[in-house]
Motif scaffolding. Structure first.
Motif, PDB file in Angstrom:
ATOM      1  N   VAL A 166      43.720  44.504 105.146  1.00 22.29           N
ATOM      2  CA  VAL A 166      45.135  44.802 105.352  1.00 22.29           C
ATOM      3  C   VAL A 166      45.606  44.114 106.630  1.00 22.29           C
ATOM      4  N   PRO A 167      46.707  43.352 106.583  1.00 23.56           N
ATOM      5  CA  PRO A 167      47.231  42.779 107.833  1.00 23.56           C
ATOM      6  C   PRO A 167      47.501  43.866 108.861  1.00 23.56           C
ATOM      7  N   LYS A 168      47.094  43.610 110.082  1.00 23.05           N
ATOM      8  CA  LYS A 168      47.228  44.642 111.116  1.00 23.05           C
ATOM      9  C   LYS A 168      48.684  45.028 111.350  1.00 23.05           C
ATOM     10  N   GLU A 169      49.605  44.068 111.152  1.00 21.77           N
ATOM     11  CA  GLU A 169      51.025  44.395 111.335  1.00 21.77           C
ATOM     12  C   GLU A 169      51.508  45.373 110.269  1.00 21.77           C
ATOM     13  N   ILE A 170      51.025  45.203 109.033  1.00 25.34           N
ATOM     14  CA  ILE A 170      51.407  46.115 107.959  1.00 25.34           C
ATOM     15  C   ILE A 170      50.806  47.498 108.193  1.00 25.34           C
ATOM     16  N   GLN A 176      52.806  53.923 112.038  1.00 28.67           N
ATOM     17  CA  GLN A 176      53.879  54.249 112.974  1.00 28.67           C
ATOM     18  C   GLN A 176      55.213  54.528 112.273  1.00 28.67           C
ATOM     19  N   HIS A 177      55.201  54.507 110.939  1.00 26.78           N
ATOM     20  CA  HIS A 177      56.428  54.760 110.143  1.00 26.78           C
ATOM     21  C   HIS A 177      57.556  53.818 110.577  1.00 26.78           C
ATOM     22  N   THR A 178      57.211  52.538 110.704  1.00 23.06           N
ATOM     23  CA  THR A 178      58.187  51.548 111.157  1.00 23.06           C
ATOM     24  C   THR A 178      59.246  51.304 110.096  1.00 23.06           C
ATOM     25  N   ASP A 179      60.489  51.292 110.529  1.00 22.75           N
ATOM     26  CA  ASP A 179      61.609  51.016 109.635  1.00 22.75           C
ATOM     27  C   ASP A 179      62.357  49.802 110.189  1.00 22.75           C
ATOM     28  N   GLY A 180      62.096  48.612 109.608  1.00 15.56           N
ATOM     29  CA  GLY A 180      62.712  47.395 110.115  1.00 15.56           C
ATOM     30  C   GLY A 180      61.901  46.185 109.719  1.00 15.56           C
ATOM     31  N   LEU A 181      62.059  45.085 110.458  1.00 20.54           N
ATOM     32  CA  LEU A 181      61.369  43.836 110.154  1.00 20.54           C
ATOM     33  C   LEU A 181      59.952  43.856 110.705  1.00 20.54           C
ATOM     34  N   VAL A 182      59.026  43.329 109.904  1.00 21.12           N
ATOM     35  CA  VAL A 182      57.624  43.229 110.301  1.00 21.12           C
ATOM     36  C   VAL A 182      57.202  41.780 110.118  1.00 21.12           C
ATOM     37  N   SER A 183      56.669  41.185 111.178  1.00 20.19           N
ATOM     38  CA  SER A 183      56.215  39.795 111.137  1.00 20.19           C
ATOM     39  C   SER A 183      54.701  39.775 110.980  1.00 20.19           C
ATOM     40  N   VAL A 184      54.230  39.163 109.889  1.00 24.48           N
ATOM     41  CA  VAL A 184      52.799  39.085 109.598  1.00 24.48           C
ATOM     42  C   VAL A 184      52.342  37.662 109.869  1.00 24.48           C
ATOM     43  N   LYS A 185      51.425  37.513 110.813  1.00 28.75           N
ATOM     44  CA  LYS A 185      50.924  36.191 111.195  1.00 28.75           C
ATOM     45  C   LYS A 185      49.534  35.993 110.608  1.00 28.75           C
ATOM     46  N   GLN A 192      54.878  35.253 107.735  1.00 28.99           N
ATOM     47  CA  GLN A 192      55.632  35.939 106.708  1.00 28.99           C
ATOM     48  C   GLN A 192      56.447  37.066 107.336  1.00 28.99           C
ATOM     49  N   ILE A 193      57.674  37.195 106.846  1.00 33.38           N
ATOM     50  CA  ILE A 193      58.569  38.241 107.337  1.00 33.38           C
ATOM     51  C   ILE A 193      58.747  39.290 106.238  1.00 33.38           C
ATOM     52  N   TRP A 194      58.471  40.540 106.572  1.00 31.94           N
ATOM     53  CA  TRP A 194      58.619  41.659 105.638  1.00 31.94           C
ATOM     54  C   TRP A 194      59.617  42.654 106.209  1.00 31.94           C
ATOM     55  N   HIS A 195      60.321  43.338 105.301  1.00 29.62           N
ATOM     56  CA  HIS A 195      61.191  44.440 105.712  1.00 29.62           C
ATOM     57  C   HIS A 195      60.551  45.747 105.277  1.00 29.62           C
ATOM     58  N   SER A 196      60.338  46.628 106.239  1.00 29.39           N
ATOM     59  CA  SER A 196      59.698  47.913 105.967  1.00 29.39           C
ATOM     60  C   SER A 196      60.751  49.013 105.976  1.00 29.39           C
ATOM     61  N   PHE A 213      57.960  47.841 101.148  1.00 25.26           N
ATOM     62  CA  PHE A 213      57.852  46.570 101.864  1.00 25.26           C
ATOM     63  C   PHE A 213      58.435  45.461 100.994  1.00 25.26           C
ATOM     64  N   LYS A 214      59.425  44.778 101.516  1.00 24.94           N
ATOM     65  CA  LYS A 214      60.077  43.686 100.797  1.00 24.94           C
ATOM     66  C   LYS A 214      59.880  42.402 101.584  1.00 24.94           C
ATOM     67  N   GLN A 215      59.364  41.372 100.909  1.00 19.12           N
ATOM     68  CA  GLN A 215      59.125  40.097 101.576  1.00 19.12           C
ATOM     69  C   GLN A 215      60.434  39.331 101.713  1.00 19.12           C
ATOM     70  N   LEU A 216      60.721  38.933 102.934  1.00 23.05           N
ATOM     71  CA  LEU A 216      61.953  38.203 103.220  1.00 23.05           C
ATOM     72  C   LEU A 216      61.697  36.737 103.546  1.00 23.05           C
ATOM     73  N   THR A 217      60.434  36.321 103.559  1.00 27.21           N
ATOM     74  CA  THR A 217      60.118  34.954 103.971  1.00 27.21           C
ATOM     75  C   THR A 217      60.839  33.932 103.118  1.00 27.21           C
ATOM     76  N   ARG A 218      60.723  34.091 101.787  1.00 30.74           N
ATOM     77  CA  ARG A 218      61.341  33.109 100.900  1.00 30.74           C
ATOM     78  C   ARG A 218      62.858  33.127 101.033  1.00 30.74           C
ATOM     79  N   GLU A 219      63.441  34.329 101.145  1.00 33.01           N
ATOM     80  CA  GLU A 219      64.897  34.413 101.260  1.00 33.01           C
ATOM     81  C   GLU A 219      65.371  33.789 102.565  1.00 33.01           C
ATOM     82  N   LEU A 220      64.640  34.042 103.655  1.00 34.33           N
ATOM     83  CA  LEU A 220      65.008  33.418 104.927  1.00 34.33           C
ATOM     84  C   LEU A 220      64.847  31.912 104.868  1.00 34.33           C
ATOM     85  N   ASN A 221      63.775  31.460 104.207  1.00 32.52           N
ATOM     86  CA  ASN A 221      63.570  30.015 104.057  1.00 32.52           C
ATOM     87  C   ASN A 221      64.709  29.390 103.263  1.00 32.52           C
TER      88      ASN A 221
END
Length: 430
Positions: A166-170, A176-185, A192-196, A213-221
């Motif tokens: 599992v990516p450590k960012e995810i 931490q119940h993060t609600d917002g953008l998550v950057s996975v390196k 990759q940019i994900w929205h949590s 979790f919704k991947q935003l990388t392609r949409e941002l690209n």
């Protein structure tokens, strides 16, 4: 139910006995007591027999209602009561049958709706993870399994046990119940940019947490490429507006130079003409990126395509697939760009490999070379338009590859090989 029958029969028999005794009490003064007693007892026995016969349908109806209600309790609404007399019990039975039919219809509708919802959740591109208050996974769709790097269902697993793969960012976003953008390196692919999104809900009277979790990388690209395309179109338009008059004046200048027989002017005009031609080719190349047409998906025979490309860009080919579904022109441009980059890396043609393999729901193209590879900074920006480490590069080769792949709803990744060199993987869906 039998105990209820006995109680009801005993109470009815007692009520009849008391009623007969009170009714026959005046007769006791006219006849002898033994005659009165036997007469009353016989009448009571006869009344009980008649009462039992009369109560039998009623008791059977009660039995059927009890069985039906027990089935209701178990979620079974298939039973129907056969009692159809035009009395109060018949009305009650008909009401029961109508209720069973309505519940059966609603249950079927809910089942179909649940199946549709489950299908939607299973096929959703978003990663859905439902966790109860004990931090145990209750539901995870296939997208969540891929995100968390699991090849088996996650239901029943504790969140704390999902660290492997599992990516450590995810994982940090989940804990931490993060609600917002998550950057996975990742060291082997682009960032990759994900929205949590985290939601709280009550299920079976227990609190649960739903992670989406919704991947935003392609949409941002896509948005980034759209901006670049707009800039390219504006610059191309302005350059074309300027090159037109310059070409016309250059033609007039050449005519005058020929009449004057001035060699220096001819050299000047020839140099200008050469630079204008180069600039036109430059604009045309950028225009191809800015106006990439919608792909016309058809069956493409790979072997003839690969044979034609190897004449210009020789490499070692391993192909397990004979046919793919893609736009032939764009697929050819994609492979040419990748092989051209591999040759320009300084690799020998024999060390450049093109592997084409079948994967579930798609085809994977892998181009490998033995060059120096890329630094992390170059890997991060390699697919960005206009980014190039070559002195004469336009920075559109890999950007055009990504644009072609995105138009085919595929995926492209770039990574350094452990044994040295670069590897580009392209996945085209069926």
């Amino acid at each position: 139910m039998e105990q209820t029958h006995r109680k009801l029969t005993h109470r009815a028999g007692l009520a009849i006995g008391v009623s007969l005794a009170l009714a026959c009490l005046p007769v006791g003064f006219l006849v002898s007591w033994p005659v009165w007693l036997w007469t009353t007892l016989s009448a009571w026995i006869l009344a009980c027999v008649v009462l039992k016969l009369l109560l039998k349908p009623f008791l059977q109806t009660l039995d059927a209602l009890q069985v039906g209600l027990l089935n209701f309790k178990d979620g079974d609404f298939s039973n129907q009561l056969a009692y159809q007399s035009n009395d109060d019990f018949g009305d009650l039975c008909r009401l029961y049958n109508d209720t069973a039919q309505q519940l059966r219809t609603e249950k079927q509708w809910l089942y179909q709706r649940e199946m549709m919802l489950d299908k939607m959740l299973q096929s959703a591109p978003q990663a859905l993870l439902l966790v109860n208050d004990q931090e145990v996974v209750v539901f995870a769709n296939p997208s969540a399994q891929r995100l968390l790097g699991s090849s088996s269902p996650l239901e029943g697993s504790k969140v704390a046990d999902l660290t492997h793969g599992v990516p450590k960012e995810i994982m940090h976003a989940i804990t931490q119940h993060t609600d917002g953008l998550v950057s996975v390196k990742s060291p082997h692919s682009e960032e990759q940019i994900w929205h949590s999104a985290v939601g709280k809900l009550i299920l079976n009277n227990q609190p649960h947490s739903l992670y989406i979790f919704k991947q935003l990388t392609r949409e941002l690209n896509r948005q980034e490429v759209a901006v670049w395309k707009k800039v390219i179109r504006v610059i191309s338009h302005e350059l074309n507006n300027s090159l037109g008059p310059i070409s016309s004046m250059l033609h007039s200048g050449k005519i005058i130079a020929n009449k004057l027989d001035e060699s220096r002017l001819n050299r000047v005009f020839s140099t200008i003409d050469e630079r204008i031609e180069h600039l036109c080719e430059f604009i045309q190349g950028y225009g191809t990126f800015a106006k990439l047409p919608v792909p016309q998906i058809k069956k493409v025979e790979l072997l003839p395509l690969l044979d034609a490309m190897q004449m210009q860009w020789p490499c070692t080919v391993s192909c397990e697939v004979s046919v793919v579904h893609a736009d032939r022109g764009q697929l050819e441009q994609l492979l040419i760009n990748l092989l051209k980059n591999a040759h320009e890396s300084g690799s020998q043609p024999g060390s450049i490999e093109l592997d084409i393999v079948a994967i579930p729901k798609g085809v994977k193209f892998r181009v490998s070379d033995s060059g120096p590879g890329m630094t992390q900074a170059v890997l991060t920006n390699a697919l960005v338009p206009f980014y190039s480490t070559k002195a004469s590069g336009s920075g559109l080769g890999l950007a055009l590859c990504r644009e072609i792949i995105d138009a085919h709803n595929g995926h492209i990744s770039i990574s350094n090989r452990a044994e040295g060199g670069l590897m580009v993987e392209v996945i085209l869906p069926d």
